[in-house]
Design an enzyme around this catalytic site. Structure first.
Site, mmCIF file in Angstrom:
data_model
loop_
_atom_site.group_PDB
_atom_site.id
_atom_site.type_symbol
_atom_site.label_atom_id
_atom_site.label_comp_id
_atom_site.label_asym_id
_atom_site.label_seq_id
_atom_site.Cartn_x
_atom_site.Cartn_y
_atom_site.Cartn_z
ATOM 1 C CE LYS A 13 -1.786 0.880 -9.251
ATOM 2 N NZ LYS A 13 -1.848 0.416 -10.599
ATOM 3 C CB CYS A 73 -2.336 -7.865 -16.082
ATOM 4 S SG CYS A 73 -3.404 -6.696 -15.202
ATOM 5 C CE LYS A 86 -1.671 -2.975 -10.375
ATOM 6 N NZ LYS A 86 -1.691 -2.866 -11.838
ATOM 7 C CE1 TYR A 137 -4.775 8.961 -12.796
ATOM 8 C CE2 TYR A 137 -4.855 8.181 -10.514
ATOM 9 C CZ TYR A 137 -4.727 7.925 -11.868
ATOM 10 O OH TYR A 137 -4.535 6.641 -12.299
HETATM 11 C C1 PBG Z 1 -2.918 -1.844 -15.035
HETATM 12 C C2 PBG Z 1 -2.962 -0.776 -14.009
HETATM 13 C C3 PBG Z 1 -3.957 -0.491 -13.053
HETATM 14 C C4 PBG Z 1 -3.585 0.694 -12.425
HETATM 15 C C5 PBG Z 1 -2.371 1.073 -12.974
HETATM 16 N N1 PBG Z 1 -1.991 0.152 -13.934
HETATM 17 C C6 PBG Z 1 -5.248 -1.146 -12.762
HETATM 18 C C7 PBG Z 1 -5.325 -2.522 -12.314
HETATM 19 O O1 PBG Z 1 -4.341 -3.190 -12.016
HETATM 20 O O2 PBG Z 1 -6.459 -3.005 -12.289
HETATM 21 C C8 PBG Z 1 -4.367 1.419 -11.358
HETATM 22 C C9 PBG Z 1 -4.153 2.885 -11.280
HETATM 23 C C10 PBG Z 1 -5.174 3.646 -10.511
HETATM 24 O O3 PBG Z 1 -6.118 3.092 -9.925
HETATM 25 O O4 PBG Z 1 -5.041 4.875 -10.478
HETATM 26 N N2 PBG Z 1 -2.539 -3.086 -14.624
#
Ligand code: PBG
Length: 330
Positions: free
Chosen positions: A254, A136, A201, A319
């Site tokens: 999240k 990221c 997150k 979703y």
């Molecule tokens: C990107 C990002 C991710 C998700 C949203 N933005 C994946 C990650 O961090 O690996 C996950 C969303 C999902 O699983 O529905 N950084």
């Protein structure tokens, strides 16, 4: 509090208010609404592309023309906000396609806003789908470096705002990125662009299907040096405090379902809008079990979404948004 309640039969019979559907509806504490739901979309280059994501039944990578069709459908069922993820044609070490003025997300936002000015467009701000290594941020000596990544991420957010995004949503988990984005937006005349920060997150196995959808799996190592440890609730609150101070308009927790305690604590401790991301793995688990006839998928979906709202989320990224809208119409 509880000692004021008469608990002996026959005075207290909670079943009285569960007797009929009308009574249950009348005393229902949590109500899910279509306006609570944000639908994620994966945009890819090309024309007339509709590529199935096998690990997420019903979800596709779409080209811009099909995104526009999808927006039309969403609006017709009463879903008025979307979260955009871009899948660029080319990736490189620093994810430069993420900040291109004519990049995939930037072009998509312009096309959407041109046709549907009222739809709320949220953009995911992160480099992982744009870097060859799938992390990221930028890599130096095998490490994801913070401040250099933040500079790029703020620039990326600015290009999204310039394209017409209503809300930018940084998901990278670098330190200080919310302040950097706020400053960058304000300096450039985008004081009205809101920030929805992926504040708490967690490094989660529930993102597995998404990484196929967004083609963003890390090519080495994992995301544990920047995403949070699943065991940490106090640290989640610290992350949320930081993002509020840095200027986040909405803070996000999240994933959602395994972290409902964090959603509740956030809502109880701060008077701010809270988003929860019902992530890909949470979606796919319900879909997979329903496909096998092991659970009632629709009922499980509504129960999961209601639980996220009950925990304190104001908005839910999911979703399931379209399917839930259909269900709410019944
Ligand atoms: C990107 C990002 C991710 C998700 C949203 N933005 C994946 C990650 O961090 O690996 C996950 C969303 C999902 O699983 O529905 N950084």
């Amino acid at each position: 509090m509880s000692n004021f309640i008469q608990t002996d039969l026959p005075v207290s019979r909670p079943r009285r208010l569960r007797r009929t559907a009308v009574l249950r509806d009348m005393f229902r504490e949590t109500r899910l609404a279509k306006s609570d739901l944000i639908f994620p979309l994966f945009v890819a280059t090309g024309e007339n592309v509709k590529r199935e994501i096998t690990s997420m039944p019903g979800i596709h990578q779409l080209s811009i023309d099909n995104v526009l069709r999808e927006c039309e459908e969403l609006l017709s069922v009463g879903i008025n906000s979307i979260l955009l993820f871009g899948i660029p044609a080319v990736k490189d070490e620093t994810g430069s396609a993420a900040i291109a003025r004519d990049g995939i997300v930037q072009a998509t936002v312009r096309a959407i806003k041109d046709r549907f000015p009222d739809i709320v467009v949220v953009t995911d701000v992160c480099l992982c789908a744009y870097t060859t290594h799938g992390h990221c941020g930028v890599i130096r000596d095998g490490e994801v470096v913070n401040d250099e990544s933040v500079d790029l991420i703020a620039e990326q957010a600015l290009t999204h705002a310039q394209s017409g995004a209503d809300i930018v949503a940084p998901s990278d988990m670098m330190d200080g990125r919310v302040a950097a984005i706020r400053e960058k937006l304000d300096e450039n005349g985008f004081a009205n662009t809101a920030i929805m920060a992926y504040s708490a997150k967690f490094a989660s196995a529930f993102y597995g299907p998404f990484r196929q959808a967004a083609d963003s799996a890390p090519q080495f190592g994992d995301r544990r040096s920047y995403q949070m440890d699943a065991a940490n609730a106090d640290e989640a609150i610290r992350e949320i405090v930081l993002d509020i101070h840095e200027g986040a308009d909405i803070v996000m927790v999240k994933p959602a379902l395994a972290y409902l305690d964090i959603v509740r604590r956030t809502k109880d401790e701060f008077n701010v809008p809270v988003a929860a991301y019902n992530v890909s793995g949470e979606y796919s688990m319900i879909k997979a079990a329903a496909e096998r006839g092991w659970i009632d998928g629709t009922a499980a979906m509504m129960e999961a979404l209601t639980s996220i709202k009950r925990a304190g989320a104001d908005v839910i990224i999911t979703y399931f948004a379209k399917e839930a809208a259909a269900e709410l119409d019944k």
